[in-house]
Write a protein that holds these residues in place. Structure first.
Motif, short mmCIF file in Angstrom:
data_model
loop_
_atom_site.label_atom_id
_atom_site.label_comp_id
_atom_site.label_asym_id
_atom_site.label_seq_id
_atom_site.Cartn_x
_atom_site.Cartn_y
_atom_site.Cartn_z
N TYR A 1 -4.53 91.24 89.19
CA TYR A 1 -5.34 91.26 90.55
C TYR A 1 -6.78 90.71 90.50
O TYR A 1 -7.26 90.25 91.75
CB TYR A 1 -5.56 92.62 91.06
CG TYR A 1 -4.13 93.24 91.19
CD1 TYR A 1 -3.03 92.81 92.01
CD2 TYR A 1 -3.79 94.70 90.68
CE1 TYR A 1 -1.70 93.37 92.18
CE2 TYR A 1 -2.37 95.09 91.00
CZ TYR A 1 -1.65 94.52 91.47
OH TYR A 1 -0.32 95.22 91.60
N SER A 2 -7.54 90.52 89.45
CA SER A 2 -8.68 89.86 89.50
C SER A 2 -8.55 88.35 89.53
O SER A 2 -9.55 87.55 89.58
CB SER A 2 -9.56 90.32 88.32
OG SER A 2 -9.78 91.63 88.09
N ALA A 3 -7.32 87.67 89.12
CA ALA A 3 -7.19 86.53 88.86
C ALA A 3 -7.16 85.66 90.50
O ALA A 3 -6.95 86.00 91.33
CB ALA A 3 -5.85 86.20 88.41
N LYS A 4 -7.82 84.43 90.29
CA LYS A 4 -7.90 83.65 91.39
C LYS A 4 -7.20 82.25 91.48
O LYS A 4 -6.78 81.82 92.63
CB LYS A 4 -9.70 82.98 91.37
CG LYS A 4 -10.81 84.17 91.33
CD LYS A 4 -10.66 85.16 92.56
CE LYS A 4 -11.77 85.99 92.75
NZ LYS A 4 -11.63 87.19 93.63
N ARG A 5 -6.59 81.85 90.30
CA ARG A 5 -5.89 80.79 90.27
C ARG A 5 -4.98 80.81 88.91
O ARG A 5 -5.41 81.40 88.09
CB ARG A 5 -6.63 79.61 90.16
CG ARG A 5 -7.31 78.99 91.65
CD ARG A 5 -8.01 77.67 91.59
NE ARG A 5 -8.83 77.57 92.65
CZ ARG A 5 -9.24 76.21 92.99
NH1 ARG A 5 -8.79 75.06 92.13
NH2 ARG A 5 -10.13 76.02 94.12
N TYR B 1 -3.50 74.06 94.75
CA TYR B 1 -4.83 72.98 94.80
C TYR B 1 -4.73 71.80 94.06
O TYR B 1 -5.37 70.81 94.53
CB TYR B 1 -6.16 74.00 94.34
CG TYR B 1 -6.21 75.33 94.82
CD1 TYR B 1 -7.00 75.42 95.97
CD2 TYR B 1 -5.72 76.60 94.21
CE1 TYR B 1 -7.09 76.60 96.66
CE2 TYR B 1 -5.99 77.73 94.82
CZ TYR B 1 -6.76 77.80 96.04
OH TYR B 1 -6.91 78.99 96.65
N ASP C 1 -3.17 79.28 93.89
CA ASP C 1 -3.38 80.78 94.08
C ASP C 1 -2.64 81.71 93.67
O ASP C 1 -2.93 82.93 93.32
CB ASP C 1 -4.15 81.12 95.45
CG ASP C 1 -3.12 80.77 96.32
OD1 ASP C 1 -2.11 80.45 96.21
OD2 ASP C 1 -3.48 81.10 97.95
N SER D 1 -1.55 88.89 83.48
CA SER D 1 -1.76 88.01 84.53
C SER D 1 -0.61 87.93 85.58
O SER D 1 -0.75 87.48 86.65
CB SER D 1 -2.49 86.91 84.29
OG SER D 1 -1.70 85.84 83.76
N TYR E 1 -10.68 83.21 86.85
CA TYR E 1 -11.10 84.28 87.09
C TYR E 1 -12.54 84.14 88.08
O TYR E 1 -13.08 83.01 87.68
CB TYR E 1 -11.29 85.39 86.13
CG TYR E 1 -9.89 86.09 85.73
CD1 TYR E 1 -9.29 87.10 86.39
CD2 TYR E 1 -9.50 85.13 84.53
CE1 TYR E 1 -7.86 87.36 85.76
CE2 TYR E 1 -8.09 85.71 84.14
CZ TYR E 1 -7.37 86.86 84.66
OH TYR E 1 -6.30 87.16 84.49
#
Length: 241
Positions: free
Chosen positions: A103-107, A169, A187, A47, A241
């Motif tokens: 690339y799929s990670a949001k935070r 955040y 992010d 990640s 995710y």
């Protein structure tokens, strides 16, 4: 089949997470060697990278499994026996083929653990020890990091990134027993950004820097500090995710 794994590791045993030309003693290099022994020779993707000495309790990786590996529990048990005590597979699950650990990670979230106790050699690789630290000053300062900022003055050179804006955040500090924990959730983070932010907060806690100077560096008006906090107290604790 694509496998997603959550792992933890002792960063003090490695020369960082990412593969390097001159040493195989990296987290990726060690994982690749372990997987090869099971007949899995596909590329491992994480990640994100962690510096030398930085730990993880919730790093996420993905790799592709050959058809004969359909028992993820058995695979997890074998890998954990081989990798103990430096790396632990906490979970392996089958995911869709388009899942990407990075690339799929949001935070992503990090914790930085430090203490004002008398330093001892048994925890020196896992906790940072400080003196003359004002908790209340840091408690007020850390909140300034929350929101969307240009972190150009809070990064180490050499990452190759051209966009320095990130959204934090949540940024806070709290106590747990004799420890102090900084928590950052964003992010994304620039190279060594968390260590540079932590070091700035430590300087505020010692009275070497001020809230006004932190605000000015966050606004890219002036860079008052570019040094890094030690890696030992830093943990990648969760990827969302």
């Amino acid at each position: 089949m694509r496998a997603k794994a959550i792992i933890s590791y002792d960063g003090s045993r490695f020369h960082g997470f990412q593969s390097q030309k001159h040493t195989s003693k990296t987290v990726i290099g060690t994982l690749q060697k372990a997987l090869k022994k099971t007949g899995i020779e596909t590329k491992i993707t994480g990640s994100g990278r962690t510096d030398r000495g930085v730990h993880a309790t919730g790093q996420v990786i993905h790799f592709d499994l050959p058809p004969f590996w359909n028992d993820t529990q058995k695979l997890q048990s074998y890998l954990n026996r081989y990798l103990f005590p430096s790396i632990l597979f906490k979970k392996i699950e089958i995911v869709s083929d388009d899942f990407h650990a990075r690339y799929s990670a949001k935070r992503r979230a990090y914790r930085y653990i430090f203490s004002m106790d008398t330093p001892n050699p048994f925890s020196a690789q896992y906790i940072t020890f400080l003196e003359n630290f004002d908790y209340e000053k840091c408690k007020n300062a850390v909140k300034l990091f929350e929101g969307r900022h240009n972190f150009e003055y809070f990064k180490k050179e050499g990452s190759g990134v051209t966009n320095f804006e990130r959204t934090i955040y949540k940024a806070c500090i709290y106590r747990y027993k004799n420890y102090y924990i900084l928590y950052f959730e964003a992010d994304g983070f620039l190279r060594s950004q968390v260590r540079m932010m932590a070091d700035f907060l430590f300087k505020i806690g010692r009275g070497d820097l001020t809230l006004k100077e932190l605000a000015e560096q966050l606004s890219c008006k002036h860079q008052y500090s570019s040094t890094l906090a030690p890696p030992y107290g830093l943990y990648l604790c969760r990827v969302f995710y």
